[in-house]
Design a protein around this motif. Sequence first.
Motif, mmCIF file in Angstrom:
data_model
loop_
_atom_site.group_PDB
_atom_site.id
_atom_site.type_symbol
_atom_site.label_atom_id
_atom_site.label_comp_id
_atom_site.label_asym_id
_atom_site.label_seq_id
_atom_site.Cartn_x
_atom_site.Cartn_y
_atom_site.Cartn_z
ATOM 1 N N GLY A 124 0.802 -1.216 0.000
ATOM 2 C CA GLY A 124 0.000 0.000 0.000
ATOM 3 C C GLY A 124 0.834 1.264 0.000
ATOM 4 N N ALA A 125 2.154 1.124 -0.186
ATOM 5 C CA ALA A 125 3.042 2.294 -0.147
ATOM 6 C C ALA A 125 2.758 3.283 -1.275
ATOM 7 C CB ALA A 125 4.501 1.835 -0.221
ATOM 8 N N TRP A 126 2.024 2.870 -2.307
ATOM 9 C CA TRP A 126 1.704 3.776 -3.401
ATOM 10 C C TRP A 126 0.916 5.001 -2.911
ATOM 11 C CZ3 TRP A 126 -3.496 4.555 -3.711
ATOM 12 C CH2 TRP A 126 -4.322 3.567 -3.178
ATOM 13 N N ILE A 127 0.299 4.865 -1.740
ATOM 14 C CA ILE A 127 -0.508 5.974 -1.230
ATOM 15 C C ILE A 127 0.336 7.236 -1.000
ATOM 16 C CG2 ILE A 127 -0.272 5.458 1.238
ATOM 17 C CD1 ILE A 127 -3.281 6.103 1.502
ATOM 18 N N TYR A 128 1.629 7.048 -0.705
ATOM 19 C CA TYR A 128 2.500 8.212 -0.503
ATOM 20 C C TYR A 128 2.661 9.014 -1.798
ATOM 21 C CZ TYR A 128 3.932 6.331 4.042
ATOM 22 O OH TYR A 128 3.955 5.878 5.335
ATOM 23 N N LYS A 129 2.555 8.323 -2.934
ATOM 24 C CA LYS A 129 2.748 8.998 -4.218
ATOM 25 C C LYS A 129 1.521 9.802 -4.636
ATOM 26 C CE LYS A 129 6.856 7.250 -4.994
ATOM 27 N NZ LYS A 129 8.065 8.096 -5.047
ATOM 28 N N VAL A 130 0.347 9.382 -4.199
ATOM 29 C CA VAL A 130 -0.879 10.047 -4.641
ATOM 30 C C VAL A 130 -1.373 11.092 -3.639
ATOM 31 C CG1 VAL A 130 -1.581 8.040 -5.994
ATOM 32 C CG2 VAL A 130 -2.371 8.257 -3.638
ATOM 33 N N MET A 131 -0.834 11.033 -2.388
ATOM 34 C CA MET A 131 -1.240 12.025 -1.398
ATOM 35 C C MET A 131 -0.546 13.361 -1.647
ATOM 36 S SD MET A 131 -1.303 9.867 2.174
ATOM 37 C CE MET A 131 -1.796 11.319 3.113
ATOM 38 N N PRO A 132 -1.225 14.456 -1.362
ATOM 39 C CA PRO A 132 -0.607 15.788 -1.559
ATOM 40 C C PRO A 132 0.364 16.134 -0.432
ATOM 41 C CG PRO A 132 -2.818 16.037 -0.680
ATOM 42 C CD PRO A 132 -2.625 14.560 -0.916
ATOM 43 N N ILE A 133 1.490 15.414 -0.394
ATOM 44 C CA ILE A 133 2.492 15.628 0.654
ATOM 45 C C ILE A 133 3.490 16.672 0.162
ATOM 46 C CG2 ILE A 133 4.265 14.562 2.090
ATOM 47 C CD1 ILE A 133 2.826 11.891 1.704
ATOM 48 N N ASN A 134 3.485 17.817 0.797
ATOM 49 C CA ASN A 134 4.379 18.897 0.384
ATOM 50 C C ASN A 134 5.802 18.663 0.876
ATOM 51 O OD1 ASN A 134 2.232 20.300 -0.856
ATOM 52 N ND2 ASN A 134 1.603 21.127 1.134
ATOM 53 N N GLU A 135 5.944 18.195 2.107
ATOM 54 C CA GLU A 135 7.267 17.912 2.659
ATOM 55 C C GLU A 135 7.171 16.695 3.586
ATOM 56 O OE1 GLU A 135 7.345 18.578 6.098
ATOM 57 O OE2 GLU A 135 5.332 19.434 6.052
ATOM 58 N N LEU A 136 8.307 15.975 3.708
ATOM 59 C CA LEU A 136 8.320 14.697 4.416
ATOM 60 C C LEU A 136 8.482 14.847 5.927
ATOM 61 C CD1 LEU A 136 10.538 12.657 1.935
ATOM 62 C CD2 LEU A 136 8.080 12.403 2.304
ATOM 63 N N GLU A 137 8.752 16.034 6.388
ATOM 64 C CA GLU A 137 8.974 16.231 7.813
ATOM 65 C C GLU A 137 7.787 15.768 8.641
ATOM 66 O OE1 GLU A 137 10.095 19.856 10.954
ATOM 67 O OE2 GLU A 137 9.837 20.271 8.814
ATOM 68 N N SER A 138 6.586 16.113 8.197
ATOM 69 C CA SER A 138 5.383 15.731 8.940
ATOM 70 C C SER A 138 5.184 14.216 8.942
ATOM 71 C CB SER A 138 4.157 16.412 8.337
ATOM 72 O OG SER A 138 4.243 17.811 8.457
ATOM 73 N N VAL A 139 5.581 13.543 7.862
ATOM 74 C CA VAL A 139 5.434 12.087 7.769
ATOM 75 C C VAL A 139 6.253 11.403 8.859
ATOM 76 C CG1 VAL A 139 5.781 10.051 6.324
ATOM 77 C CG2 VAL A 139 5.019 12.205 5.284
ATOM 78 N N PHE A 140 7.536 11.755 8.941
ATOM 79 C CA PHE A 140 8.424 11.095 9.890
ATOM 80 C C PHE A 140 8.158 11.538 11.333
ATOM 81 C CE2 PHE A 140 10.953 10.797 5.916
ATOM 82 C CZ PHE A 140 11.102 9.423 5.886
ATOM 83 N N LYS A 141 7.918 12.828 11.540
ATOM 84 C CA LYS A 141 7.664 13.305 12.894
ATOM 85 C C LYS A 141 6.372 12.723 13.450
ATOM 86 C CE LYS A 141 8.470 17.562 14.119
ATOM 87 N NZ LYS A 141 8.519 19.046 14.148
ATOM 88 N N GLY A 142 5.323 12.714 12.641
ATOM 89 C CA GLY A 142 4.055 12.159 13.097
ATOM 90 C C GLY A 142 4.158 10.679 13.416
ATOM 91 N N THR A 143 4.868 9.922 12.565
ATOM 92 C CA THR A 143 5.028 8.477 12.779
ATOM 93 C C THR A 143 5.870 8.199 14.016
ATOM 94 O OG1 THR A 143 4.874 8.104 10.397
ATOM 95 C CG2 THR A 143 5.792 6.324 11.734
ATOM 96 N N LEU A 162 10.380 5.573 3.853
ATOM 97 C CA LEU A 162 9.037 5.941 4.263
ATOM 98 C C LEU A 162 8.459 4.892 5.195
ATOM 99 C CD1 LEU A 162 7.659 7.272 0.866
ATOM 100 C CD2 LEU A 162 7.955 8.616 2.954
ATOM 101 N N PRO A 163 7.685 5.287 6.192
ATOM 102 C CA PRO A 163 7.138 4.326 7.158
ATOM 103 C C PRO A 163 6.243 3.276 6.497
ATOM 104 C CG PRO A 163 6.898 6.582 7.960
ATOM 105 C CD PRO A 163 7.341 6.675 6.542
ATOM 106 N N PHE A 164 6.411 2.037 6.937
ATOM 107 C CA PHE A 164 5.550 0.910 6.567
ATOM 108 C C PHE A 164 5.589 0.604 5.065
ATOM 109 C CE2 PHE A 164 3.434 3.378 10.006
ATOM 110 C CZ PHE A 164 3.716 2.508 11.047
ATOM 111 N N THR A 165 6.755 0.791 4.435
ATOM 112 C CA THR A 165 6.859 0.571 2.987
ATOM 113 C C THR A 165 7.753 -0.605 2.614
ATOM 114 O OG1 THR A 165 8.665 2.192 2.868
ATOM 115 C CG2 THR A 165 6.431 2.995 2.449
#
Length: 546
Positions: free
Chosen positions: A404-423, A477-480
Amino acid sequence: MKEFKTLKILDHFRKAFEKMGVDYDLMRRILQVKFVMDGRKVPVVIGNAKKKDQETENGFIKSLWIYVLMGIINVVLVMMNESYIFQMSLVFGITMFMVMTSLISDFSSVMLDVKDKNLILSKPVNNITLNMAKMIHIVVYLFFITMALVGPALVAAVIRHGVMFFLLFFAEIILLDFFIVALTALLYLGILRFFDGEKLKDIINYVQIGLSMVITIGYQLIGRLFNFIDLNITFQPKWWQYFVIPTWFGAPFEVLLRGDLNIHYIIFSMFALVVPILSIFLYIKLIPVFERNLQKLNNHNGRNRRSKEKLVSWIAAIVCSTKEERSFFHFASKMVKNEREFKLRVYPTLGFAFIFPFIFLANGMRDGGFERIASSNAYFNIYFCALFLPTVVLMMRYSANYKGAWIYKVMPINELESVFKGTLKAFLVNLLLPLYVFECIIFIWIFGVRIFPDLIAVLLNIYIYTVICFKAFKKELPFTRAFQTGQQGTGGAVFLLMLLLGILGGIHFLSKWIPFGIYIYIIVALLINAVLWRTAFKISWETLVE
């Protein structure tokens, strides 16, 4: 299809299986397929296997050399000639610990597998045949692990103590393996009788943590069975020793080889023979019940989780600074709590993290007593609860649902900081923080409120340590990643990070020698945390591992 030597040995017992109602040819073919598929897996103990190696070699066989290295201590113990019950209790304690840990980490998914029922029983295969194939599948691999652990010790035994010692040792190893499989299965059966669906899966994970903790505690208790007086080892019987299973297997060496008819040794020896045999017969008899209850793992109830989601939202609002970060905090929290394979890999590690501070504390109490410990600086042992944090941070990248890692490609993620900090914050809040708060309550009860500032400093150090662990590993990326892809080249980094935790604890300890040093240290640690958590997660897409 590849022919395995194990199956050729099994062919000699064909008639015995057929008398039990097993279709031997079908069972053999099922086992052959399972062994081929096992060659494509990577056991937890060798997480650094390269992917190309996995496709050509049996990962399990490759892992056995690590067990051989771990079993070297058994050779040293067997070569002793002071007290058979002492040395062999330690041998069986170490062996039981390693085998049970392997069963929990690598074979629980086999024992609790429900897919075979749907795939194989739809064909002309009876229940007895399938259940016996499952049992042999587990026992064969555990036997390989056990032989890797005690094989060198068996050679040392025949050289040092003779053939009778060797034969008794080998027979008890077989009994121990059967007992471990039966004990684990019966424990799971007891849970399956009363729970179903998602609740059951959660309980199984908690039981696996409990098993890890019980085995670890039992391993520590073995050394406390004996007193060392002028280098002479003496055994003093206590009622609780009857619950320390490795002692059962150490006693027959005293009774049969040295003729010591101590009543406690005789009872222990009877337990070593009777309990494994009874447990395996009970397991075989209850296999149909066990398999019926396993179907509960397919049930999913529709519990209302609104209250829990509100709590997560409330925590996210406190610890996360942006809406995007809160979204990934929610996502990671659900993955941590709901993904079964992830919990199978991580939760037992948390069990060790929970129990280790108390093990070292108990060692100090044994030497100095409770009052002396309560007035000491032994509360620094709480740092051991973070010893396994590098492994937990490393596991952030793995998931059974990695496709399900493809979801990172389709989400409007402007920067990765929030991804790693939130996880990462979700990992801390859901995994480490509850464990740490519980240990703090117990430590305050032991050492008093005087240690409260130090506990704050420890928590701040843990936050610093978490960021350092994150920076030490390659960024993914988390869980990929699939669990089978392994943890290539991370062993050295994990070891160095464990040393770094000791350095952080040492700086904290030195600060106590300065007037108001602990409060100065807390302020400095707060500033370091603020800088690290603001700057360490600025990662671009180009730097990620593909």
